[in-house]
Design a protein around this motif. Structure first.
Motif, PDB file in Angstrom:
ATOM      1  N   LEU A  43       0.828  -1.203   0.000  1.00 35.49           N
ATOM      2  CA  LEU A  43       0.000   0.000   0.000  1.00 35.49           C
ATOM      3  C   LEU A  43       0.863   1.253   0.000  1.00 35.49           C
ATOM      4  O   LEU A  43       0.638   2.178  -0.791  1.00 35.49           O
ATOM      5  N   ARG A  44       1.837   1.283   0.874  1.00 33.09           N
ATOM      6  CA  ARG A  44       2.652   2.497   1.012  1.00 33.09           C
ATOM      7  C   ARG A  44       3.490   2.750  -0.241  1.00 33.09           C
ATOM      8  O   ARG A  44       3.713   3.898  -0.627  1.00 33.09           O
ATOM      9  N   GLU A  45       3.966   1.683  -0.893  1.00 38.53           N
ATOM     10  CA  GLU A  45       4.739   1.851  -2.120  1.00 38.53           C
ATOM     11  C   GLU A  45       3.909   2.480  -3.230  1.00 38.53           C
ATOM     12  O   GLU A  45       4.446   3.085  -4.154  1.00 38.53           O
ATOM     13  N   ARG A  46       2.597   2.340  -3.143  1.00 37.31           N
ATOM     14  CA  ARG A  46       1.711   2.919  -4.137  1.00 37.31           C
ATOM     15  C   ARG A  46       1.162   4.272  -3.701  1.00 37.31           C
ATOM     16  O   ARG A  46       0.217   4.785  -4.277  1.00 37.31           O
ATOM     17  N   GLY A  47       1.785   4.850  -2.658  1.00 36.37           N
ATOM     18  CA  GLY A  47       1.403   6.183  -2.222  1.00 36.37           C
ATOM     19  C   GLY A  47       0.110   6.237  -1.438  1.00 36.37           C
ATOM     20  O   GLY A  47      -0.483   7.305  -1.291  1.00 36.37           O
ATOM     21  N   ILE A  48      -0.357   5.101  -0.923  1.00 40.04           N
ATOM     22  CA  ILE A  48      -1.612   5.058  -0.175  1.00 40.04           C
ATOM     23  C   ILE A  48      -1.308   5.222   1.307  1.00 40.04           C
ATOM     24  O   ILE A  48      -0.570   4.424   1.898  1.00 40.04           O
ATOM     25  N   ASP A  49      -1.862   6.261   1.893  1.00 37.61           N
ATOM     26  CA  ASP A  49      -1.659   6.510   3.316  1.00 37.61           C
ATOM     27  C   ASP A  49      -2.469   5.520   4.135  1.00 37.61           C
ATOM     28  O   ASP A  49      -3.631   5.236   3.839  1.00 37.61           O
ATOM     29  N   ILE A  50      -1.869   5.008   5.198  1.00 37.42           N
ATOM     30  CA  ILE A  50      -2.597   4.157   6.137  1.00 37.42           C
ATOM     31  C   ILE A  50      -2.242   4.628   7.540  1.00 37.42           C
ATOM     32  O   ILE A  50      -1.073   4.658   7.922  1.00 37.42           O
ATOM     33  N   VAL A  51      -3.268   5.047   8.283  1.00 33.42           N
ATOM     34  CA  VAL A  51      -3.077   5.687   9.582  1.00 33.42           C
ATOM     35  C   VAL A  51      -3.779   4.867  10.652  1.00 33.42           C
ATOM     36  O   VAL A  51      -4.886   4.374  10.448  1.00 33.42           O
ATOM     37  N   GLU A  52      -3.119   4.719  11.773  1.00 34.00           N
ATOM     38  CA  GLU A  52      -3.705   4.030  12.926  1.00 34.00           C
ATOM     39  C   GLU A  52      -4.058   5.014  14.033  1.00 34.00           C
ATOM     40  O   GLU A  52      -3.342   5.995  14.246  1.00 34.00           O
ATOM     41  N   GLU A  53      -5.139   4.727  14.734  1.00 31.56           N
ATOM     42  CA  GLU A  53      -5.504   5.477  15.944  1.00 31.56           C
ATOM     43  C   GLU A  53      -5.969   4.475  16.992  1.00 31.56           C
ATOM     44  O   GLU A  53      -6.737   3.556  16.684  1.00 31.56           O
ATOM     45  N   CYS A  54      -5.509   4.619  18.205  1.00 35.95           N
ATOM     46  CA  CYS A  54      -5.887   3.722  19.299  1.00 35.95           C
ATOM     47  C   CYS A  54      -6.596   4.517  20.389  1.00 35.95           C
ATOM     48  O   CYS A  54      -6.097   5.563  20.821  1.00 35.95           O
ATOM     49  N   ARG A  55      -7.758   4.023  20.815  1.00 39.43           N
ATOM     50  CA  ARG A  55      -8.537   4.681  21.859  1.00 39.43           C
ATOM     51  C   ARG A  55      -8.839   3.673  22.963  1.00 39.43           C
ATOM     52  O   ARG A  55      -9.328   2.574  22.697  1.00 39.43           O
ATOM     53  N   GLY A  56      -8.560   4.055  24.194  1.00 35.41           N
ATOM     54  CA  GLY A  56      -8.745   3.147  25.314  1.00 35.41           C
ATOM     55  C   GLY A  56     -10.192   2.948  25.735  1.00 35.41           C
ATOM     56  O   GLY A  56     -10.527   1.926  26.335  1.00 35.41           O
ATOM     57  N   ASP A  57     -11.088   3.938  25.439  1.00 33.25           N
ATOM     58  CA  ASP A  57     -12.484   3.783  25.845  1.00 33.25           C
ATOM     59  C   ASP A  57     -13.144   2.681  25.029  1.00 33.25           C
ATOM     60  O   ASP A  57     -12.872   2.495  23.850  1.00 33.25           O
ATOM     61  N   MET A  58     -14.054   1.953  25.694  1.00 37.29           N
ATOM     62  CA  MET A  58     -14.606   0.752  25.071  1.00 37.29           C
ATOM     63  C   MET A  58     -15.739   1.026  24.111  1.00 37.29           C
ATOM     64  O   MET A  58     -15.945   0.287  23.154  1.00 37.29           O
ATOM     65  N   GLY A  59     -16.542   2.027  24.314  1.00 37.43           N
ATOM     66  CA  GLY A  59     -17.709   2.208  23.481  1.00 37.43           C
ATOM     67  C   GLY A  59     -18.716   1.109  23.733  1.00 37.43           C
ATOM     68  O   GLY A  59     -18.894   0.643  24.862  1.00 37.43           O
ATOM     69  N   ALA A  60     -19.367   0.636  22.672  1.00 39.98           N
ATOM     70  CA  ALA A  60     -20.423  -0.363  22.818  1.00 39.98           C
ATOM     71  C   ALA A  60     -19.872  -1.769  23.040  1.00 39.98           C
ATOM     72  O   ALA A  60     -20.603  -2.661  23.454  1.00 39.98           O
ATOM     73  N   PHE A  61     -18.586  -1.987  22.763  1.00 43.32           N
ATOM     74  CA  PHE A  61     -17.996  -3.321  22.871  1.00 43.32           C
ATOM     75  C   PHE A  61     -16.677  -3.238  23.641  1.00 43.32           C
ATOM     76  O   PHE A  61     -16.023  -2.203  23.662  1.00 43.32           O
ATOM     77  N   ARG A  62     -16.281  -4.363  24.221  1.00 45.18           N
ATOM     78  CA  ARG A  62     -15.005  -4.371  24.950  1.00 45.18           C
ATOM     79  C   ARG A  62     -13.842  -4.061  24.015  1.00 45.18           C
ATOM     80  O   ARG A  62     -12.881  -3.412  24.393  1.00 45.18           O
ATOM     81  N   SER A  63     -13.953  -4.534  22.788  1.00 45.45           N
ATOM     82  CA  SER A  63     -12.951  -4.242  21.760  1.00 45.45           C
ATOM     83  C   SER A  63     -13.649  -4.134  20.411  1.00 45.45           C
ATOM     84  O   SER A  63     -14.604  -4.874  20.141  1.00 45.45           O
ATOM     85  N   SER A  64     -13.181  -3.231  19.592  1.00 43.79           N
ATOM     86  CA  SER A  64     -13.718  -3.104  18.238  1.00 43.79           C
ATOM     87  C   SER A  64     -12.694  -2.401  17.367  1.00 43.79           C
ATOM     88  O   SER A  64     -11.764  -1.756  17.871  1.00 43.79           O
ATOM     89  N   MET A  65     -12.860  -2.524  16.056  1.00 45.56           N
ATOM     90  CA  MET A  65     -12.001  -1.793  15.136  1.00 45.56           C
ATOM     91  C   MET A  65     -12.846  -1.212  14.009  1.00 45.56           C
ATOM     92  O   MET A  65     -13.813  -1.830  13.546  1.00 45.56           O
ATOM     93  N   THR A  66     -12.505  -0.001  13.602  1.00 41.55           N
ATOM     94  CA  THR A  66     -13.206   0.706  12.535  1.00 41.55           C
ATOM     95  C   THR A  66     -12.216   1.061  11.445  1.00 41.55           C
ATOM     96  O   THR A  66     -11.107   1.536  11.731  1.00 41.55           O
TER      97      THR A  66
END
Length: 539
Positions: free
Chosen positions: A393-416
């Motif tokens: 992905l990165r070699e093709r100039g596509i940005d990929i960004v991660e964000e981590c949040r400690g609050d659980m929201g509706a589930f103990r763990s989730s990813m968006t």
């Protein structure tokens, strides 16, 4: 002391490197098949092969000694990677070794077409001097279309620039900005490229999406007098359609190095005017064979001596404990990548992943790699896994960004995950129920709960009474069985999205009937792996 078996002919430079490898012994045993091959592999710690030997499931089954196989070349179709993974055997390849040779062969085929090299020489062999008959065309100033901008596609583009050609490109995982830096005009689709190209070359894997990428309909759209080259995989061009295009005069030439079935000695193109074909010679140079042999020995020696894994196509570069603890979310991440690739069918230029809850404190980089593997699977000539997907992905100039949040929201763990590109940014969220049950829990702004597997129908609609029943009735009339249904909506009477898990691909007539309903604004079928089916690098 680790021992290695060499199963196919290997260049002398590779054998010399094995001779010099500290602490490693080796034997060359070529031409092995069946029980003889199975028994031989059980006597060694590592193996090096090319394409001449087939390591099938029955050959690898029950092998408790073999630790790694390296293919001296790119493709690993002759190795059953699922079986190798189950047996704990690392499979590696040498993706860079034959790049230049294959790119040069594509250029050579293009020039041979342009100057009628093969028939002109044949005329001399037959005692004729036909200068006027073999009037050619120069490539300088012409436009070359390159489908697939991986290593080989970019090498072809670079050489085309040296020939003073204009280069158009298509690759859904290359940004226009990155392509522009390389002197390539990136187009949004192959269809947009066809009316403009004097030459077309393809450098993609053979997948359901690329099979017969150029057929009758595309030849109707292509610029009259175009010449087509394929040194990638047989089947990307429809050979019967190419023959018809040559007969009609729409195409000026066709050059192939690869065929749907090989060896190939019978094709509708063989013997036609304007055709130049070779027997899969793309990587058949002394330099390429030396490079892949040396790289194969270096990879295998490093693994056997230090445990280092590079260029693996079936295992991730993480320790087993980490892999096991994250297995459920690795599966979710991979499936969200597959889903996002289908929901955003145009070009992709950015990806954002947000990890929330307990999972935010874990090894999220490997989850991001699993998402990237799902996103690009089937779009790359190279094997995709946790090791190389994000880099692709990165070699093709596509940005990929991660964000981590400690609050659980509706589930103990989730990813968006959010994927941006040619159309609106799409956002999907997933979690794990129990230990290993992937679930889709939101699409864009709509909350819902759906199984994240199998054949799925996604449809956007107005939130009006009876619409779900109408869809179910239409599918029932066409024999489509619904396994599970989920609906998310903005509010009563507003917009909504429905997700149906169905038992198989619906007939085209059923899908058209659903789309024809007044309240339906869109309907898309997306197929994901069946429940419990994991990619080789995760299984």
């Amino acid at each position: 002391m680790p021992s290695v078996i060499v199963l196919d002919d290997l260049s002398q430079e590779g054998l010399d490197l094995l001779d010099a490898a500290p602490g490693i012994t080796y034997e060359v045993r070529t031409g092995l098949k069946g029980a003889e091959l199975r028994d031989a592999l059980r006597q060694f710690d590592g193996a090096i092969c090319r394409s001449g030997v087939k390591l099938t499931a029955d050959i690898l089954e029950g092998n408790t000694r073999l630790r790694a196989v390296v293919r001296a070349g790119v493709g690993t179709d002759n190795i059953d990677k699922d079986a190798a993974t189950r047996a704990g055997i690392v499979v590696m390849n040498t993706p860079a070794g034959n790049t230049i040779s294959t790119a040069e062969h594509a250029i050579a085929l293009m020039l041979a077409l342009s100057r009628n090299i093969a028939p002109a020489y044949q005329s001399l062999v037959e005692g004729r001097w036909d200068r006027k008959k073999f009037m050619g065309a120069q490539v300088a100033g012409k436009t070359l279309g390159v489908v697939g901008l991986g290593r080989i596609g970019l090498a072809v583009a670079s050489r085309a620039h040296g020939l003073e050609m204009n280069v158009l490109g298509y690759d859904p995982f290359m940004t226009a900005e990155q392509a522009g830096k390389l002197g390539i005009e990136l187009l949004p689709s192959v269809a947009d490229m066809l009316p403009r190209v004097d030459y077309l070359t393809v450098h993609t894997p053979l997948t359901e999406e690329t099979k017969n990428l150029i057929s009758d309909a595309q030849i109707e759209q292509i610029k009259p007098g175009a010449r087509l080259i394929n040194a990638a995989r047989g089947g990307i061009y429809d050979e019967a359609a190419l023959a018809a295009g040559l007969k009609s005069g729409k195409l000026a030439g066709v050059a192939l190095d690869v065929y749907p079935e090989e060896p190939c000695t019978d094709s509708p193109l063989f013997g036609m005017e304007g055709v130049c074909c070779t027997p899969h010679l793309g990587a058949s140079t002394e330099e390429a064979q030396t490079q892949v042999a040396v790289e194969a020995v270096e990879l295998l020696s490093a693994y056997l001596n230090t445990g280092a894994i590079r260029c693996a196509v079936n295992v991730p570069a993480v320790d087993p404990k980490t892999l096991e603890s994250l297995r459920g979310y690795l599966d979710v991440a991979y499936r969200l990548g597959r889903l996002a690739a289908n929901l955003q069918p145009g070009s992709v230029n950015s990806c954002r992943l947000t990890y929330r809850g307990e999972i935010a404190d874990r090894e999220t980089k490997v989850l991001t790699a699993a998402f990237a593997a799902g996103l690009v699977e089937g779009a790359m000539a190279e094997e995709v896994n946790l090791v190389n997907a994000e880099l692709m992905l990165r070699e093709r100039g596509i940005d990929i960004v991660e964000e981590c949040r400690g609050d659980m929201g509706a589930f103990r763990s989730s990813m968006t995950v959010e994927v941006g590109g040619g159309g609106p940014t799409r956002r999907v969220s997933g979690t794990v129920f129990g230990h290993n049950m992937p679930r889709l829990v939101s699409i864009d702004d709509y909350r819902l709960e759906a199984f994240l597997d199998g054949c799925m129908l996604f449809f956007s609609h107005k939130d009006v009474p009876g619409i779900i029943g109408k869809v179910g009735t239409l599918f029932g009339e066409h024999g489509v069985n619904i396994a599970q249904m989920a609906v998310g909506r903005s509010g009563p009477g507003g917009t909504a999205i429905g997700v149906l898990n169905i038992d198989g691909e619906p007939p085209a007539a059923a899908l058209e009937a659903v789309r024809a309903l007044d309240a339906i604004s869109s309907a898309t079928v997306i197929s994901l792996p069946a429940a419990g089916h994991l990619p080789p690098w995760l299984g």
